[in-house]
Design a protein around this motif. Structure first.
Motif, PDB file in Angstrom:
ATOM      1  N   TRP A  50       0.859  -1.183   0.000  1.00 47.11           N
ATOM      2  CA  TRP A  50       0.000   0.000   0.000  1.00 47.11           C
ATOM      3  C   TRP A  50       0.895   1.234   0.000  1.00 47.11           C
ATOM      4  O   TRP A  50       1.910   1.282   0.702  1.00 47.11           O
ATOM      5  CB  TRP A  50      -0.893  -0.036   1.236  1.00 47.11           C
ATOM      6  CG  TRP A  50      -1.690   1.216   1.470  1.00 47.11           C
ATOM      7  CD1 TRP A  50      -2.456   1.889   0.562  1.00 47.11           C
ATOM      8  CD2 TRP A  50      -1.779   1.952   2.693  1.00 47.11           C
ATOM      9  NE1 TRP A  50      -3.017   2.996   1.134  1.00 47.11           N
ATOM     10  CE2 TRP A  50      -2.617   3.061   2.450  1.00 47.11           C
ATOM     11  CE3 TRP A  50      -1.235   1.779   3.960  1.00 47.11           C
ATOM     12  CZ2 TRP A  50      -2.929   3.987   3.425  1.00 47.11           C
ATOM     13  CZ3 TRP A  50      -1.542   2.702   4.948  1.00 47.11           C
ATOM     14  CH2 TRP A  50      -2.386   3.794   4.687  1.00 47.11           C
ATOM     15  N   VAL A  86      -8.200  -1.828  -3.967  1.00 47.27           N
ATOM     16  CA  VAL A  86      -8.814  -2.636  -2.906  1.00 47.27           C
ATOM     17  C   VAL A  86      -9.678  -1.677  -2.084  1.00 47.27           C
ATOM     18  O   VAL A  86      -9.183  -0.938  -1.244  1.00 47.27           O
ATOM     19  CB  VAL A  86      -7.762  -3.303  -1.999  1.00 47.27           C
ATOM     20  CG1 VAL A  86      -8.448  -4.155  -0.935  1.00 47.27           C
ATOM     21  CG2 VAL A  86      -6.798  -4.143  -2.822  1.00 47.27           C
ATOM     22  N   GLY A  87     -10.993  -1.677  -2.363  1.00 50.57           N
ATOM     23  CA  GLY A  87     -11.864  -0.721  -1.693  1.00 50.57           C
ATOM     24  C   GLY A  87     -11.501   0.699  -2.095  1.00 50.57           C
ATOM     25  O   GLY A  87     -11.395   1.023  -3.281  1.00 50.57           O
ATOM     26  N   ARG A  89      -8.652   2.041  -1.281  1.00 49.28           N
ATOM     27  CA  ARG A  89      -7.198   2.112  -1.350  1.00 49.28           C
ATOM     28  C   ARG A  89      -6.686   1.333  -2.556  1.00 49.28           C
ATOM     29  O   ARG A  89      -7.466   0.701  -3.272  1.00 49.28           O
ATOM     30  CB  ARG A  89      -6.570   1.542  -0.066  1.00 49.28           C
ATOM     31  CG  ARG A  89      -6.818   2.361   1.175  1.00 49.28           C
ATOM     32  CD  ARG A  89      -6.181   1.681   2.363  1.00 49.28           C
ATOM     33  NE  ARG A  89      -6.163   2.496   3.563  1.00 49.28           N
ATOM     34  CZ  ARG A  89      -5.647   2.110   4.713  1.00 49.28           C
ATOM     35  NH1 ARG A  89      -5.105   0.898   4.838  1.00 49.28           N
ATOM     36  NH2 ARG A  89      -5.656   2.908   5.764  1.00 49.28           N
ATOM     37  N   ASP A  91      -3.076  -1.048  -3.888  1.00 47.36           N
ATOM     38  CA  ASP A  91      -1.723  -1.574  -3.735  1.00 47.36           C
ATOM     39  C   ASP A  91      -0.918  -1.253  -4.991  1.00 47.36           C
ATOM     40  O   ASP A  91      -1.460  -1.254  -6.105  1.00 47.36           O
ATOM     41  CB  ASP A  91      -1.739  -3.095  -3.561  1.00 47.36           C
ATOM     42  CG  ASP A  91      -2.191  -3.526  -2.174  1.00 47.36           C
ATOM     43  OD1 ASP A  91      -1.953  -2.770  -1.217  1.00 47.36           O
ATOM     44  OD2 ASP A  91      -2.780  -4.614  -2.065  1.00 47.36           O
ATOM     45  N   THR A 300       2.367  -2.943   5.162  1.00 45.68           N
ATOM     46  CA  THR A 300       0.983  -3.411   5.087  1.00 45.68           C
ATOM     47  C   THR A 300       0.444  -3.253   3.672  1.00 45.68           C
ATOM     48  O   THR A 300       0.949  -2.469   2.862  1.00 45.68           O
ATOM     49  CB  THR A 300       0.076  -2.646   6.058  1.00 45.68           C
ATOM     50  OG1 THR A 300       0.145  -1.240   5.759  1.00 45.68           O
ATOM     51  CG2 THR A 300       0.492  -2.865   7.490  1.00 45.68           C
ATOM     52  N   ALA A 302      -3.189  -2.751   1.147  1.00 45.39           N
ATOM     53  CA  ALA A 302      -4.347  -1.862   1.167  1.00 45.39           C
ATOM     54  C   ALA A 302      -5.477  -2.404   2.027  1.00 45.39           C
ATOM     55  O   ALA A 302      -6.274  -1.641   2.574  1.00 45.39           O
ATOM     56  CB  ALA A 302      -4.832  -1.620  -0.263  1.00 45.39           C
ATOM     57  N   ASP A 303      -5.557  -3.733   2.182  1.00 43.26           N
ATOM     58  CA  ASP A 303      -6.622  -4.316   3.007  1.00 43.26           C
ATOM     59  C   ASP A 303      -6.248  -4.370   4.480  1.00 43.26           C
ATOM     60  O   ASP A 303      -6.997  -4.918   5.302  1.00 43.26           O
ATOM     61  CB  ASP A 303      -6.994  -5.715   2.503  1.00 43.26           C
ATOM     62  CG  ASP A 303      -5.835  -6.712   2.608  1.00 43.26           C
ATOM     63  OD1 ASP A 303      -4.772  -6.356   3.170  1.00 43.26           O
ATOM     64  OD2 ASP A 303      -5.993  -7.848   2.112  1.00 43.26           O
ATOM     65  N   SER A 305      -3.696  -5.994   5.855  1.00 39.60           N
ATOM     66  CA  SER A 305      -2.933  -7.182   6.240  1.00 39.60           C
ATOM     67  C   SER A 305      -1.436  -6.949   6.104  1.00 39.60           C
ATOM     68  O   SER A 305      -0.992  -6.036   5.407  1.00 39.60           O
ATOM     69  CB  SER A 305      -3.350  -8.381   5.384  1.00 39.60           C
ATOM     70  OG  SER A 305      -3.002  -8.160   4.024  1.00 39.60           O
TER      71      SER A 305
END
Length: 328
Positions: A50, A86-87, A89, A91, A300, A302-303, A305
């Motif tokens: 991200w 991803v949503g 956000r 990556d 990290t 974008a989700d 994790s």
């Protein structure tokens, strides 16, 4: 934005000096540094990150958010990276060509020794017309793959993978010129080192300049290793370990990109390249555990994790490599 402390609780003078020296540079090639971070830290964790996380990682080196964003956008335009939403956000992910380039570079950066020479020279001949601007682009692109120059139309290397070399030229935007380049293998049938080989090296590469660059690398990082060796209780803070590891690999990668990795029989006496390699190996291993703790916390997606490192990561500069015991 979260601001990370520039120094851990325990300040190690030699490490602080190196980090401060980098921060005080008037001009930083952020794109090149980001490439080093991707190859060293992000590729082993899936090759994606991200953007906000990358900004956090580089902020302690005083690369501001605007500079990081601009550099990443440029790398995407040059097809090193691509975005995956991803949503709300996104990556940044290595492209297939970007991943191949990193993996090829990694085979050289993290190797215990230079490739063995099969006594065959790899040649790339320019057999068509090039305007001066395109010829200079070609020369620089091959220079950063370690190729030497013989005259205006012949580029030479002792061990390069010519297919990978052409792939890298495509990645550099030179695909339209490949039909004017001819890859060849050349070998001297005589046994032993010939005068022709030694003369070729003298004409194709400026080894004196490269030796000075290696010596400067050793002068920069050997005091840090000496300080860590002198006190077994000395622990590098996680953030500083990551920052120093990043600069170490960045500086070493830039050297290897220029280095044809000639066999010992073709190198001057007391060549500093192997000393630099051993230094990089040992210092990297000493920084690895602490720097990985920092990545566990900060790297990290974008989700939200945190990707774990690939098992193959342990193959880099293996701790049981006998070369690590060689005195510097």
């Amino acid at each position: 934005m979260r601001r990370f402390s520039a120094l851990p609780d325990t300040v190690i003078p030699s490490i602080k000096a190196r980090l401060d020296d980098f921060r005080q540079q008037r001009r930083v090639q952020a794109g090149s540094l980001i490439i080093s971070v991707f190859g060293d830290a992000i590729l082993p964790r899936g090759g994606r990150i991200w953007l906000g996380s990358l900004i956090h990682l580089l902020e302690p080196l005083e690369l501001n958010e605007r500079l990081v964003r601009t550099s990443v956008f440029r790398l995407a335009k040059e097809e090193w990276l691509r975005t995956e939403t991803v949503g709300r956000r996104a990556d940044y992910v290595l492209t297939n060509s970007g991943r191949r380039r990193f993996e090829e570079a990694s085979r050289h950066i993290y190797a215990a020794h230079a490739p063995l020479w099969d006594r065959r020279w790899r040649l790339i001949l320019a057999v068509g017309e090039f305007d001066p601007k395109d010829r200079e682009r070609l020369r620089r692109a091959l220079f950063w793959q370690g190729f030497g120059v013989l005259g205006a139309d012949c580029f030479v290397h002792p061990s390069a993978d010519l297919t990978a070399a052409f792939d890298a030229l495509v990645a550099e935007g030179l695909a339209d010129h490949l039909d004017r380049l001819m890859p060849l293998l050349a070998a001297d049938s005589r046994a032993g080192l010939s005068a022709n080989d030694a003369d070729l090296v003298r004409r194709a590469w400026n080894l004196e300049e490269l030796a000075k660059a290696y010596a400067a690398f050793v002068a920069t990082y050997l005091p840090i290793l000496a300080e860590l060796r002198s006190d077994r209780q000395l622990e590098v803070g996680a953030e500083d370990a990551f920052l120093l590891r990043t600069l170490l690999i960045h500086d070493y990668r830039r050297l290897l990109l220029r280095d044809p990795e000639l066999p010992d029989v073709l190198l001057p006496v007391d060549w500093p390249g192997q000393k630099a390699r051993l230094l990089c190996m040992e210092l990297y291993r000493r920084l690895l555990a602490a720097s990985e703790r920092h990545l566990d916390q900060v790297l990290t997606l974008a989700d939200g994790s945190n990707p774990a490192p690939d098992a193959a990561y342990a193959e880099r500069f293996p701790a049981n490599d006998p070369l690590l015991s060689v005195a510097l």
